[in-house]
Design a protein around this motif. Structure first.
Motif, short mmCIF file in Angstrom:
data_model
loop_
_atom_site.label_atom_id
_atom_site.label_comp_id
_atom_site.label_asym_id
_atom_site.label_seq_id
_atom_site.Cartn_x
_atom_site.Cartn_y
_atom_site.Cartn_z
N TYR A 153 31.30 47.15 40.40
CA TYR A 153 32.06 47.02 39.16
C TYR A 153 32.97 48.21 38.87
CZ TYR A 153 28.89 43.11 38.61
OH TYR A 153 28.19 41.95 38.82
N ALA A 154 32.54 49.42 39.20
CA ALA A 154 33.39 50.59 38.94
C ALA A 154 34.67 50.52 39.78
CB ALA A 154 32.62 51.87 39.22
N LYS A 155 34.54 50.12 41.05
CA LYS A 155 35.71 49.97 41.92
C LYS A 155 36.60 48.83 41.42
CE LYS A 155 34.12 51.78 46.37
NZ LYS A 155 33.94 51.46 47.80
N ALA A 156 35.97 47.73 41.02
CA ALA A 156 36.73 46.59 40.49
C ALA A 156 37.52 47.01 39.25
CB ALA A 156 35.78 45.45 40.15
N GLN A 157 36.87 47.75 38.37
CA GLN A 157 37.50 48.22 37.13
C GLN A 157 38.78 49.01 37.43
OE1 GLN A 157 34.95 50.72 34.69
NE2 GLN A 157 36.71 51.61 33.65
N LYS A 158 38.68 49.92 38.39
CA LYS A 158 39.82 50.78 38.74
C LYS A 158 41.03 49.94 39.15
CE LYS A 158 41.28 54.05 42.30
NZ LYS A 158 40.91 54.65 43.59
N HIS A 159 40.81 48.97 40.03
CA HIS A 159 41.95 48.18 40.53
C HIS A 159 42.47 47.19 39.50
CE1 HIS A 159 42.26 49.69 44.61
NE2 HIS A 159 40.94 49.76 44.63
N LEU A 160 41.60 46.65 38.66
CA LEU A 160 42.05 45.72 37.63
C LEU A 160 42.85 46.45 36.55
CD1 LEU A 160 38.78 43.62 37.45
CD2 LEU A 160 41.02 42.79 38.25
N GLU B 102 47.92 39.19 32.61
CA GLU B 102 47.56 37.78 32.50
C GLU B 102 46.11 37.64 32.02
OE1 GLU B 102 48.36 35.95 36.25
OE2 GLU B 102 50.52 36.33 36.12
N ALA B 103 45.79 36.47 31.51
CA ALA B 103 44.46 36.22 30.94
C ALA B 103 43.35 36.53 31.94
CB ALA B 103 44.36 34.78 30.47
N ASP B 104 43.51 36.08 33.19
CA ASP B 104 42.47 36.29 34.20
C ASP B 104 42.22 37.77 34.46
OD1 ASP B 104 42.09 33.60 34.47
OD2 ASP B 104 43.25 33.40 36.33
N THR B 105 43.28 38.56 34.45
CA THR B 105 43.14 40.00 34.70
C THR B 105 42.36 40.66 33.58
OG1 THR B 105 45.39 39.83 35.58
CG2 THR B 105 44.40 42.00 35.55
N TYR B 106 42.74 40.35 32.34
CA TYR B 106 42.02 40.92 31.19
C TYR B 106 40.56 40.47 31.17
CZ TYR B 106 46.34 42.70 29.13
OH TYR B 106 47.50 43.41 28.91
N TYR B 107 40.34 39.19 31.48
CA TYR B 107 38.97 38.65 31.47
C TYR B 107 38.10 39.37 32.50
CZ TYR B 107 35.07 35.53 32.42
OH TYR B 107 33.81 35.02 32.63
N LEU B 108 38.63 39.48 33.73
CA LEU B 108 37.84 40.09 34.80
C LEU B 108 37.57 41.56 34.52
CD1 LEU B 108 36.68 38.67 37.24
CD2 LEU B 108 38.56 39.56 38.62
N LEU B 109 38.56 42.25 33.95
CA LEU B 109 38.35 43.66 33.58
C LEU B 109 37.29 43.76 32.49
CD1 LEU B 109 38.92 46.64 33.73
CD2 LEU B 109 40.99 46.28 32.34
N GLY B 110 37.37 42.89 31.50
CA GLY B 110 36.34 42.86 30.45
C GLY B 110 34.96 42.64 31.02
N MET B 111 34.86 41.74 31.99
CA MET B 111 33.56 41.43 32.59
C MET B 111 33.02 42.59 33.43
SD MET B 111 32.63 38.63 31.35
CE MET B 111 31.17 38.39 32.36
N THR B 112 33.92 43.34 34.09
CA THR B 112 33.44 44.51 34.86
C THR B 112 32.83 45.54 33.90
OG1 THR B 112 35.53 45.76 34.77
CG2 THR B 112 35.25 44.24 36.62
N LEU B 113 33.44 45.67 32.73
CA LEU B 113 32.92 46.61 31.73
C LEU B 113 31.61 46.10 31.13
CD1 LEU B 113 36.39 47.40 30.14
CD2 LEU B 113 34.96 49.04 31.37
#
Length: 222
Positions: free
Chosen positions: A85-92, A102-113
């Motif tokens: 999740y920390a790596k995912a957060q950085k790239h998102l 876009e909605a998907d980007t914000y959603y996925l970043l929210g979910m990593t957090l």
């Protein structure tokens, strides 16, 4: 390149993955310094659950263009699927910074957090995802969950009811409404919500536990 790229994406969307792969390979061969071909091939490989090769293609796209927002999103998505999740957060975050708002980007970043227990930090990203795509039931539910985890229970309750307006068989929405009712010291109402969750999903362990606890409490109170 544009026509060929659209054709390859259409093939991928129609599950003609081998033909899409061949076309993406042609695009890369014809345009070896363009990150778009690598990014799309990475998306295809991720769809085919070949994460190792997908990562290499996303990284190649970013090497060619560090500002390739869609490649950063692809890599973030890949790391999210691997629970990194920390790596995912950085790239998102980078994808949003470079324009992929876009909605998907914000959603996925929210979910990593969310997965990292940064509930307050997740909240604005999940809210933005809902604002951009208000019809997505999962976006709405996760936003409600984030509100509840931040102890904004009244707002969370409203969101869970909105989820049920979209899908009246959403067992998790009923379960969370039951939990909120318990916090509001309304055990009878909580029991109704737990019962509904179990009607929809008989193996809902949390709802079953909630029903058991509330039933015991109501029995003792008599």
């Amino acid at each position: 390149m544009k026509d060929k790229l659209q054709q390859a994406i259409a093939l991928m969307q129609n599950s003609k993955l081998d033909k899409a792969a061949a076309l993406f390979a042609e695009i890369i061969e014809e345009h070896p310094n363009d990150p778009v071909g690598y990014t799309n091939f990475g998306n295809l490989l991720l769809h085919m659950q070949d994460a190792e090769r997908a990562q290499r293609f996303f990284e190649k796209a970013i090497e060619l263009d560090p500002y390739a927002a869609t490649a950063h999103y692809g890599l973030g998505n890949l790391y999210y699927e691997q629970s990194l999740y920390a790596k995912a957060q950085k790239h998102l975050q980078t994808a949003i910074e470079y324009g992929l708002m876009e909605a998907d980007t914000y959603y996925l970043l929210g979910m990593t957090l969310q997965h990292q227990k940064y509930h307050k930090l997740a909240l604005p990203y999940l809210l933005r995802a809902v604002e951009l795509n208000p019809d997505d039931e999962e976006f709405l539910f996760q936003y409600g969950l984030s509100l509840a985890q931040c102890e904004h229970l009244k707002e969370a309750e409203e969101i869970f009811y909105k989820v049920l307006q979209k899908n009246d068989n959403h067992s998790d929405a009923y379960y969370n409404l039951g939990v909120i009712a318990l916090y509001d010291e309304q055990p009878e109402k909580a029991l109704e919500h737990f019962e509904e969750a179990l009607r929809i999903q008989p193996d809902h362990v949390l709802a079953a536990n909630g029903r058991k606890r509330v039933t015991a409490y109501l029995h003792e109170r008599q």
